[in-house]
Enzyme design. Structure first.
Site, PDB file in Angstrom:
ATOM      1  N   ASP A  15      62.230   5.154 -32.243  1.00 18.90           N
ATOM      2  CA  ASP A  15      62.167   4.758 -33.612  1.00 18.90           C
ATOM      3  C   ASP A  15      60.237   5.548 -33.821  1.00 18.90           C
ATOM      4  OD1 ASP A  15      61.850   3.220 -35.897  1.00 18.90           O
ATOM      5  OD2 ASP A  15      60.806   2.302 -35.104  1.00 18.90           O
ATOM      6  N   ASP A  72      65.402  -1.787 -35.252  1.00 18.50           N
ATOM      7  CA  ASP A  72      66.086  -1.272 -34.148  1.00 18.50           C
ATOM      8  C   ASP A  72      66.742  -2.185 -33.204  1.00 18.50           C
ATOM      9  OD1 ASP A  72      63.968   0.922 -34.928  1.00 18.50           O
ATOM     10  OD2 ASP A  72      62.515  -0.320 -34.108  1.00 18.50           O
ATOM     11  N   ASP A 129      61.170  -0.696 -31.775  1.00 23.30           N
ATOM     12  CA  ASP A 129      59.836  -2.643 -31.841  1.00 23.30           C
ATOM     13  C   ASP A 129      60.525  -3.734 -33.353  1.00 23.30           C
ATOM     14  OD1 ASP A 129      59.334  -0.811 -34.552  1.00 23.30           O
ATOM     15  OD2 ASP A 129      57.070  -1.973 -33.803  1.00 23.30           O
ATOM     16  N   CYS A 183      73.869 -13.558   5.643  1.00 23.26           N
ATOM     17  CA  CYS A 183      73.877 -12.257   5.372  1.00 23.26           C
ATOM     18  C   CYS A 183      75.093 -12.490   3.838  1.00 23.26           C
ATOM     19  CB  CYS A 183      75.039 -11.808   6.740  1.00 23.26           C
ATOM     20  SG  CYS A 183      76.421 -12.857   7.152  1.00 23.26           S
ATOM     21  N   CYS A 203      77.572 -14.326   3.820  1.00 22.06           N
ATOM     22  CA  CYS A 203      77.716 -15.386   3.316  1.00 22.06           C
ATOM     23  C   CYS A 203      77.542 -15.147   0.829  1.00 22.06           C
ATOM     24  CB  CYS A 203      76.296 -15.563   3.352  1.00 22.06           C
ATOM     25  SG  CYS A 203      75.970 -16.164   5.806  1.00 22.06           S
TER      26      CYS A 203
END
Length: 781
Positions: A458, A670, A666, A9, A12
Site C-alpha cells: 500500500d 487494507d 497499515d 515424542c 504422544c
C-alpha cells in the site's frame, strides 16, 4: 491454552491432538512437544469445555491444566517449575549413573581385570547385579515403566513405551535365567542399567537444550520487572508486585528501570530506549502525555507515570502471548512428521517382535557364525546361570541374540527426533523474530513467508510516512510571478508571510493538509495571523477575512474562479498544491506531499535482490503514485492507482498466479487485502484492524522489517528441512542396523546401551541444529 505433562515424542503429540479433536466443541487443536502446550480453538464456553478436555487427556495418561493467560506472574512461576523439574531429573540421573558405575565395575571383575579381593568377588556376583538392576528400574526407571505401560494400555505407545518394553524384557529374561538356570535364558542385568543411564543422560541434555530454544521468549519475559514503585504521595513510594497494579495507579520510574506496565507520562521528561520491543535503535523522547509500553528502558530522568493497563494486558504480555501462540500453530511441513510419528511406535514394536522371532528361529541357523564360539561361552558359563552378557560382545545362544537385537530396535528408534524436528526450529525462529520486532502469527506464517514470490505494498502510511509535510513554499511578487530575486532574505520573508496567513485560515481545520501547514509554521517559529469569518468550501478550500480583505487557501482553479489573478501556468507538482491569496492578489503556493519512509527505497532494493516481484497498490491519484514509484525505483508496470479495496483484491488474485503473494499495509482499507493475501503484513504504526488481520506484524516504524522477516523465515525453513532429513534418515538407517542387517556379513552388532546412546544423540542433534539458527541468521546476508 493447556499445559500438558508426560509427552515425550511425536506419537504422544499425535495421540493428544486426536483425543482433543474428538471432543465436542473443539474445532482446532495444535500441540507443541517442545513447550508441552496445546492451543485449542473452542466453540463452546471454556468453563464447560476445559474440564471435559482435561478429563479426556487424563484418561490417556497425560495430566493437563489450563494456563491463566491473565496471570502476570505466570512466566516467573513457569521458570521456577522448570528449575524444579531439572533438579528432579538431575537426581534421577546421578542415581542411574552411580548404578552404571557399579555395573561396569562388576563386568571388569568378571573379566578378571581387577585385583582379586573380597570386594571384587562381590562385584562379580550375579545376585549383586540383579539387585543393582532392580534398584535402577524401581528408582530412576520407574517413571519410564509406568508412563510407557499406561500409554500401551491406552493404545498410544510412545518413546517411554519403547524404552520401557526394552528395559522390562531384558530384566525379566535375566531374572528367569538367574532363578531357573535350566531354561538356558541369558542373564544380562547390565543391559537395563546401562540402557537406563544413557536414556536419562540423553533426556537431561535434551531438556537443557530445549530450554535454550526458548531463550528469546525468556528474554521478553525478563523485560517486564516483577515489582514497581507505587506512588502513595509526594515523595512516598512502596514496592508492589506488577500483578497488583491497576489502571489509574501512579508509579515512579527511576533512571535505569524498565517500565513495568503500559503507562502514560504525567510528570518529567527524558529519553526512553524501546529497542528491546521494536528494534528501533534510537531512543524516543518521553514527555507529559506520551504513552510508554511495558519493557521500555528509562535512560536518564525520574518519571511519574499513570498506569493504563494491568501487567497481564501490557505490551510485553501481549507480545509473549502472540509468540507462544505462534509457536503452537504448526507449519504445514510438520504434517508428514506428525503422521509418521503417530504410527511410529506401533511400527517399531511390530518390527522388534519380528526381529526377535527371525533371529530366534531362523537367523542363527542361516548364519551360525553370528554366535559366540563355544569356547567364548565357556568363561561366561563358568559364571553360572547361562552366562552374563558383556557389553559389546555377541550372544552365545539364538535366544540371547534375538533378545539383544529386539531390545536394540526398541531403544534405537527415535520418535522424539521426528516430533522435535519442526517445533524446535519454529520456537527459535519465532523467538528471534520477536526480539527483532517481528511477530509471526504461527509456524504456518513463517513457512509462507519463506515461500513468497511477490510482495505488494500500500502507499500511504506504508511506503510513505502517512503524514503530509510541506515540501516547498513558492512566494509570488506583486505581479503574481514567482519571486526569482537573489535576495534570499526577501524570499524567506515573503514565504513566512504566506505561511502565517495560510495557517491563520486553517487554524480550526482538521484536514491533513491543514495539519501540515501548522507543523511547518511551528517548525519556523511563526505566529499565525488572526482570521475572522472563516468558511470552508467543500472540495475547494478555506476563506476568511484578514486585515479587512478576503483571504483564501485552496485549489488554484478555485482562486481563479474567485477573480484572483493567476498570470502564470503552474506546472504539476509531486503532491498537493495549496494556492494562497489576499484580496485579488496571488501571494504564492505551498506544496504538501506525503514523504517516503527513510528506509523505503532500501527495502525495495533488497526485496529485488531476494528475487521478489513487487507492486504498489494505492487509492491515490496517478501523479502521486507515479512520483513515489519513480523515487523508490519501481517500474511503471508495477504501479496501480485510484484503487478501491475491491480493486486491490482483484489485482492480488491476478498476481497470485505467479506464486504466494504478501500484502503490506497499515490502514482499515487494507484489511481485506491483508486477509486475502497468502501473507498479510501490517506495519506496527498502522491501525488495530490491520494488525488483527495480518499474519505478520512489524513493530515500530521500520519497513525494512519485511526484508528481515523473509530472510529469517527462509533460514528457519531451511533448518526445518535439515532436521526432518536427519530425523527420517537416522531412523531409516539405524533401525535396520539394530535389527541385525549388517551382522551376518560385516559382524556389526548394535548393543542396547549403544542404541540408547544413539537415540539420545539423535534428539539432541535436532535441538542443537535448531539453536544454530541464531548464529546462522546473525551471519546471514
Amino acid at each position: 491454552m493447556l499445559e500438558i505433562e508426560g509427552m515425550k515424542c511425536g506419537g504422544c503429540v499425535r495421540a493428544v491432538e486426536q483425543k482433543l479433536l474428538e471432543q465436542p466443541g473443539v474445532s482446532e487443536a495444535s500441540v507443541n512437544l517442545l513447550s508441552r502446550t496445546a492451543w485449542i480453538d473452542l466453540q463452546a464456553a471454556p468453563g464447560e469445555a476445559l474440564p471435559r478436555l482435561i478429563d479426556a487427556l487424563q484418561g490417556l495418561g497425560f495430566a493437563a491444566h489450563p494456563r491463566d493467560e491473565q496471570d502476570a506472574d505466570a512466566p516467573s512461576r513457569l521458570r521456577r517449575l522448570q528449575e524444579r523439574n531439572w533438579w528432579q531429573q538431575w537426581r534421577q540421573l546421578v542415581v542411574a549413573l552411580a548404578l552404571v558405575l557399579v555395573s561396569s565395575l562388576g563386568h571388569l571383575a568378571m573379566l578378571g581385570q581387577l585385583p582379586a579381593t573380597p570386594a571384587t568377588a562381590l562385584l562379580g556376583d550375579l545376585w549383586l547385579h540383579a539387585l543393582v538392576s532392580t534398584v535402577a528400574l524401581a528408582g530412576p526407571g520407574r517413571p519410564i515403566l509406568v508412563n510407557g505401560g499406561r500409554a500401551l494400555l491406552h493404545g498410544v505407545p510412545g518413546m517411554d513405551s519403547l524404552v520401557g518394553v526394552g528395559l522390562a524384557s531384558a530384566y525379566l529374561a535375566s531374572v528367569v535365567g538367574l532363578l531357573w538356570p535350566a531354561s538356558g535364558w541369558p542373564c544380562f542385568f547390565n543391559e537395563p542399567v546401562m540402557l537406563l543411564g544413557f536414556v536419562l543422560s540423553g533426556r537431561f541434555l535434551e531438556e537443557r537444550a530445549r530450554y535454550r530454544t526458548g531463550w528469546a521468549l525468556e528474554q521478553l519475559a525478563q523485560l517486564q520487572p516483577e515489582t514497581a514503585q507505587l506512588l502513595l504521595g509526594p515523595g512516598l513510594t512502596r514496592p508492589l508486585r506488577v500483578g497488583g497494579l491497576r489502571p489509574g495507579d501512579r508509579i515512579l520510574l527511576a533512571p535505569g528501570d524498565r517500565v513495568p506496565v503500559d503507562a502514560v507520562v504525567r510528570e518529567g521528561r527524558g529519553s526512553i530506549d524501546v529497542s528491546a520491543l521494536t528494534g528501533e535503535p534510537l531512543p524516543v523522547e518521553a514527555a507529559m502525555g506520551v504513552e510508554l509500553a511495558a519493557g521500555s528502558l528509562n535512560l536518564e530522568a525520574v518519571l511519574e507515570l499513570e498506569v493504563l493497563r494491568s501487567g497481564a494486558d501490557s505490551a510485553v504480555a501481549r507480545i509473549m502471548a502472540l509468540v507462544e501462540r505462534a509457536q503452537s500453530r504448526k507449519a504445514p511441513i510438520q504434517g508428514l512428521a506428525d503422521r509418521v510419528a503417530g504410527r511410529f511406535s506401533l511400527g517399531v514394536l511390530s518390527l522388534a517382535a519380528a526381529t526377535f522371532l527371525f533371529w530366534w528361529q531362523w537367523g542363527c541357523r542361516l548364519w551360525p557364525q553370528v554366535l559366540l564360539p563355544a569356547h567364548g561361552a565357556m568363561d561366561q558359563g563358568a559364571m553360572g546361570h547361562g552366562g552374563h552378557g558383556v557389553l559389546g560382545q555377541h550372544a552365545s545362544s539364538p535366544l540371547a541374540l534375538a533378545m539383544q537385537l529386539a531390545i536394540a530396535v526398541l531403544v534405537v528408534a527415535c520418535p522424539c527426533a521426528l516430533g522435535l524436528a519442526t517445533p524446535t526450529v519454529i520456537t527459535v525462529g519465532s523467538g528471534l523474530a520477536a526480539r527483532r520486532g517481528l511477530l509471526f502469527r504461527g509456524g504456518d506464517a513463517i513457512e509462507m513467508a519463506a515461500q513468497l514470490k511477490t510482495v505488494l505494498f500500500d502507499k500511504t502510511g506504508t511506503l510513505t510516512l502517512g503524514r503530509p509535510l510541506v515540501t516547498a513554499v513558492v512566494p509570488c511578487g506583486p505581479d503574481g510571478e514567482p519571486l526569482n530575486s537573489d535576495d534570499h532574505a526577501a524570499k524567506n520573508q515573503a514565504a513566512d508571510a504566506l505561511l502565517a496567513l495560510a495557517s491563520g485560515l486553517e487554524a480550526q481545520s482538521r484536514h491533513p493538509l491543514a495539519h501540515a501547514l501548522q507543523q511547518e509554521v511551528l517548525r519556523r517559529g511563526l505566529t499565525p495571523l488572526v482570521a475572522s469569518g472563516v468558511q470552508a468550501v467543500a472540495g475547494e478550500g478555506v476563506q476568511g477575512l484578514v486585515d479587512g480583505m478576503v483571504a483564501r487557501v485552496g485549489r488554484l482553479s478555485w482562486l481563479a474562479q474567485q477573480q484572483v489573478a493567476i498570470p502564470v501556468d503552474v506546472a504539476p507538482q509531486p503532491g498537493s498544491l495549496l494556492a494562497v491569496s489576499h484580496g485579488e492578489r496571488l501571494l504564492g503556493w505551498v506544496v504538501v506531499a506525503d514523504q517516503p519512509r527513510a528506509d523505503a527505497g532500501a527495502t525495495v532494493g533488497q526485496l529485488r535482490r531476494l528475487g521478489m516481484a513487487l507492486g504498489l497498490l494505492s487509492g491515490d491519484a496517478r501523479a502521486a503514485v507515479a512520483q513515489l514509484g519513480h523515487d523508490l525505483g519501481l517500474q511503471p508496470a508495477e504501479l496501480a492507482w485510484e484503487l478501491r479495496p475491491e480493486d486491490k483484491l482483484a489485482l492480488l488474485e491476478d498476481r497470485r498466479a505467479d506464486g504466494p503473494v504478501a500484502m503490506v499495509g497499515d490502514g482499515i482499507n487494507d484489511a481485506p487485502a491483508l486477509a486475502a493475501a497468502d501473507l498479510g503484513i501490517a506495519v506496527g504504526t498502522g491501525t488495530q484492524v490491520a494488525q488483527d488481520t495480518a499474519d505478520l506484524v512489524i513493530l515500530g516504524d521500520r519497513l525494512e522489517g519485511v526484508v528481515e522477516a523473509i530472510r529469517l523465515a527462509r533460514a528457519t525453513l531451511a533448518k526445518v528441512r535439515q532436521n526432518l532429513v536427519w530425523a527420517f534418515g537416522y531412523n531409516l538407517i539405524v533401525i535396520p542396523i539394530a535389527a541385525g542387517v549388517l551382522l551376518p556379513r560385516f559382524g556389526v552388532l548394535l548393543t542396547p546401551p549403544l542404541a540408547a546412546l544413539l537415540m539420545a544423540l539423535s534428539s539432541i542433534t535436532v535441538v542443537v541444529n535448531a539453536l544454530l539458527l541464531q548464529d546462522g541468521v546473525r551471519s546471514g546476508p
